[in-house]
Structure formats: C-alpha cells, structure tokens
Write a protein that holds these residues in place. Structure first.
Motif, PDB file in Angstrom:
ATOM      1  N   GLY A 216       0.828  -1.320  -0.047  1.00 44.97           N
ATOM      2  CA  GLY A 216       0.018   0.235  -0.194  1.00 44.97           C
ATOM      3  C   GLY A 216       0.802   1.231  -0.015  1.00 44.97           C
ATOM      4  O   GLY A 216       0.649   2.285  -0.709  1.00 44.97           O
ATOM      5  N   GLY A 217       2.060   1.222   0.717  1.00 43.37           N
ATOM      6  CA  GLY A 217       2.694   2.505   0.797  1.00 43.37           C
ATOM      7  C   GLY A 217       3.563   2.500  -0.483  1.00 43.37           C
ATOM      8  O   GLY A 217       3.573   3.596  -1.017  1.00 43.37           O
ATOM      9  N   ASP A 218       3.872   1.566  -1.181  1.00 48.25           N
ATOM     10  CA  ASP A 218       4.595   1.614  -2.423  1.00 48.25           C
ATOM     11  C   ASP A 218       3.348   2.419  -3.614  1.00 48.25           C
ATOM     12  O   ASP A 218       3.849   3.127  -4.600  1.00 48.25           O
ATOM     13  CB  ASP A 218       5.164   0.458  -3.044  1.00 48.25           C
ATOM     14  N   PHE A 219       2.276   1.731  -3.318  1.00 48.92           N
ATOM     15  CA  PHE A 219       1.011   2.303  -4.318  1.00 48.92           C
ATOM     16  C   PHE A 219       1.025   3.628  -4.163  1.00 48.92           C
ATOM     17  O   PHE A 219       0.721   4.470  -5.349  1.00 48.92           O
ATOM     18  CB  PHE A 219      -0.050   1.357  -3.997  1.00 48.92           C
ATOM     19  N   LEU A 220       0.848   4.157  -3.011  1.00 48.91           N
ATOM     20  CA  LEU A 220       0.541   5.535  -2.665  1.00 48.91           C
ATOM     21  C   LEU A 220       1.716   6.435  -3.156  1.00 48.91           C
ATOM     22  O   LEU A 220       1.657   7.456  -3.803  1.00 48.91           O
ATOM     23  CB  LEU A 220       0.135   5.837  -1.158  1.00 48.91           C
ATOM     24  N   ALA A 221       3.089   6.115  -2.800  1.00 46.42           N
ATOM     25  CA  ALA A 221       4.119   6.910  -3.081  1.00 46.42           C
ATOM     26  C   ALA A 221       4.548   6.870  -4.762  1.00 46.42           C
ATOM     27  O   ALA A 221       4.946   7.622  -5.168  1.00 46.42           O
ATOM     28  CB  ALA A 221       5.207   6.443  -2.261  1.00 46.42           C
TER      29      ALA A 221
ATOM     30  N   GLY B  76       4.029  12.205   1.439  1.00 46.67           N
ATOM     31  CA  GLY B  76       2.571  12.461   1.263  1.00 46.67           C
ATOM     32  C   GLY B  76       1.867  11.024   1.440  1.00 46.67           C
ATOM     33  O   GLY B  76       0.745  10.969   1.995  1.00 46.67           O
ATOM     34  N   GLY B  77       2.359   9.885   1.062  1.00 45.54           N
ATOM     35  CA  GLY B  77       2.038   8.554   1.429  1.00 45.54           C
ATOM     36  C   GLY B  77       2.004   8.292   2.902  1.00 45.54           C
ATOM     37  O   GLY B  77       0.952   7.772   3.500  1.00 45.54           O
ATOM     38  N   ALA B  78       3.147   8.670   3.683  1.00 45.79           N
ATOM     39  CA  ALA B  78       3.267   8.745   5.158  1.00 45.79           C
ATOM     40  C   ALA B  78       2.067   9.348   5.605  1.00 45.79           C
ATOM     41  O   ALA B  78       1.272   8.843   6.872  1.00 45.79           O
ATOM     42  CB  ALA B  78       4.588   8.874   5.456  1.00 45.79           C
ATOM     43  N   ILE B  79       1.752  10.581   5.373  1.00 44.59           N
ATOM     44  CA  ILE B  79       0.625  11.473   5.807  1.00 44.59           C
ATOM     45  C   ILE B  79      -0.612  10.881   5.805  1.00 44.59           C
ATOM     46  O   ILE B  79      -1.674  10.721   6.535  1.00 44.59           O
ATOM     47  CB  ILE B  79       0.859  12.987   5.268  1.00 44.59           C
ATOM     48  N   LEU B  80      -0.809  10.219   4.280  1.00 42.76           N
ATOM     49  CA  LEU B  80      -2.265   9.679   4.183  1.00 42.76           C
ATOM     50  C   LEU B  80      -2.472   8.467   4.923  1.00 42.76           C
ATOM     51  O   LEU B  80      -3.370   8.555   5.335  1.00 42.76           O
ATOM     52  CB  LEU B  80      -2.231   9.624   2.633  1.00 42.76           C
ATOM     53  N   ILE B  81      -1.380   7.691   5.138  1.00 40.26           N
ATOM     54  CA  ILE B  81      -1.663   6.511   5.866  1.00 40.26           C
ATOM     55  C   ILE B  81      -1.779   6.903   7.355  1.00 40.26           C
ATOM     56  O   ILE B  81      -2.669   6.074   7.997  1.00 40.26           O
ATOM     57  CB  ILE B  81      -0.445   5.523   5.606  1.00 40.26           C
TER      58      ILE B  81
ATOM     59  N   ALA C 236      -3.235   9.480   8.542  1.00 44.14           N
ATOM     60  CA  ALA C 236      -4.549  10.057   8.773  1.00 44.14           C
ATOM     61  C   ALA C 236      -5.661   9.145   8.668  1.00 44.14           C
ATOM     62  O   ALA C 236      -6.351   9.101   9.496  1.00 44.14           O
ATOM     63  CB  ALA C 236      -4.852  11.130   7.432  1.00 44.14           C
ATOM     64  N   VAL C 237      -5.429   7.963   7.881  1.00 42.78           N
ATOM     65  CA  VAL C 237      -6.427   6.745   7.755  1.00 42.78           C
ATOM     66  C   VAL C 237      -6.342   6.029   9.039  1.00 42.78           C
ATOM     67  O   VAL C 237      -7.355   5.573   9.760  1.00 42.78           O
ATOM     68  CB  VAL C 237      -6.200   5.949   6.646  1.00 42.78           C
ATOM     69  N   MET C 238      -5.188   5.886   9.504  1.00 43.70           N
ATOM     70  CA  MET C 238      -4.907   5.202  11.029  1.00 43.70           C
ATOM     71  C   MET C 238      -5.789   6.014  11.846  1.00 43.70           C
ATOM     72  O   MET C 238      -6.493   5.304  12.538  1.00 43.70           O
ATOM     73  CB  MET C 238      -3.550   4.834  11.187  1.00 43.70           C
ATOM     74  N   ILE C 239      -5.401   7.200  12.046  1.00 43.41           N
ATOM     75  CA  ILE C 239      -6.252   7.963  13.159  1.00 43.41           C
ATOM     76  C   ILE C 239      -7.483   8.084  13.130  1.00 43.41           C
ATOM     77  O   ILE C 239      -8.341   7.879  13.843  1.00 43.41           O
ATOM     78  CB  ILE C 239      -5.581   9.209  13.109  1.00 43.41           C
ATOM     79  N   ALA C 240      -8.125   8.159  11.824  1.00 49.50           N
ATOM     80  CA  ALA C 240      -9.394   8.111  11.443  1.00 49.50           C
ATOM     81  C   ALA C 240     -10.017   6.886  11.785  1.00 49.50           C
ATOM     82  O   ALA C 240     -11.392   6.792  12.514  1.00 49.50           O
ATOM     83  CB  ALA C 240      -9.713   8.500  10.115  1.00 49.50           C
ATOM     84  N   GLU C 241      -9.195   5.791  11.453  1.00 44.10           N
ATOM     85  CA  GLU C 241      -9.685   4.434  12.087  1.00 44.10           C
ATOM     86  C   GLU C 241      -9.993   4.086  13.601  1.00 44.10           C
ATOM     87  O   GLU C 241     -10.695   3.610  14.271  1.00 44.10           O
ATOM     88  CB  GLU C 241      -9.018   3.305  11.556  1.00 44.10           C
ATOM     89  N   LEU C 242      -8.967   4.643  14.347  1.00 43.86           N
ATOM     90  CA  LEU C 242      -8.732   4.718  15.876  1.00 43.86           C
ATOM     91  C   LEU C 242      -9.798   5.650  16.392  1.00 43.86           C
ATOM     92  O   LEU C 242     -10.341   5.121  17.483  1.00 43.86           O
ATOM     93  CB  LEU C 242      -7.348   5.128  16.288  1.00 43.86           C
TER      94      LEU C 242
END
Length: 63
Positions: free
Chosen positions: A34-39, A48-53, A55-61
């Motif tokens: 997933g990280g390779d796909f985003l980056a 950008g990929g790290a920030i998006l991941i 944000a998704v993790m925080i939203a899930e929590l």
C-alpha cells in the motif's frame, strides 16, 4: 574413527507457527504494498503517502 551424525535443521524453521505471526507478516506485506502504491503509483511521494496512511490510521482509531 566413527562419523558423528550431524543435526539437520528443518527446512521451514522460520515459518510462522501461530495465527498472530501470520497476520503480522500479512499486515507488513500489505502495508509495504500500500505504501509503494501511494508513493509511486499515485505520485504522492514518501511524505505524502506517510501522511495519508497516518490520517487513515487516526481516523480508524477515532471511529
């Protein structure tokens, strides 16, 4: 002189033995993919990929 028998190491010595280990391997593999796909594919770059991941993790929590 007699030959000393050597211990043979099992072929799958490092194979996961519990479901927790298997899920950890799957999570790591999917996270890397997933990280390779985003980056690279979406051209977001590493940051950008790290920030998006993150944000998704925080939203899930929070949900």
């Amino acid at each position: 002189m007699s030959a000393v028998p050597q211990r043979r190491t099992p072929f799958l010595r490092e194979a996961p033995t519990t479901p927790a280990q298997s899920s950890r391997i799957a999570a790591t593999t999917l996270g890397e993919t997933g990280g390779d796909f985003l980056a690279q594919t979406l051209h977001l770059g590493y940051t950008g990929g790290a920030i998006l991941i993150a944000a998704v993790m925080i939203a899930e929590l929070l949900v």
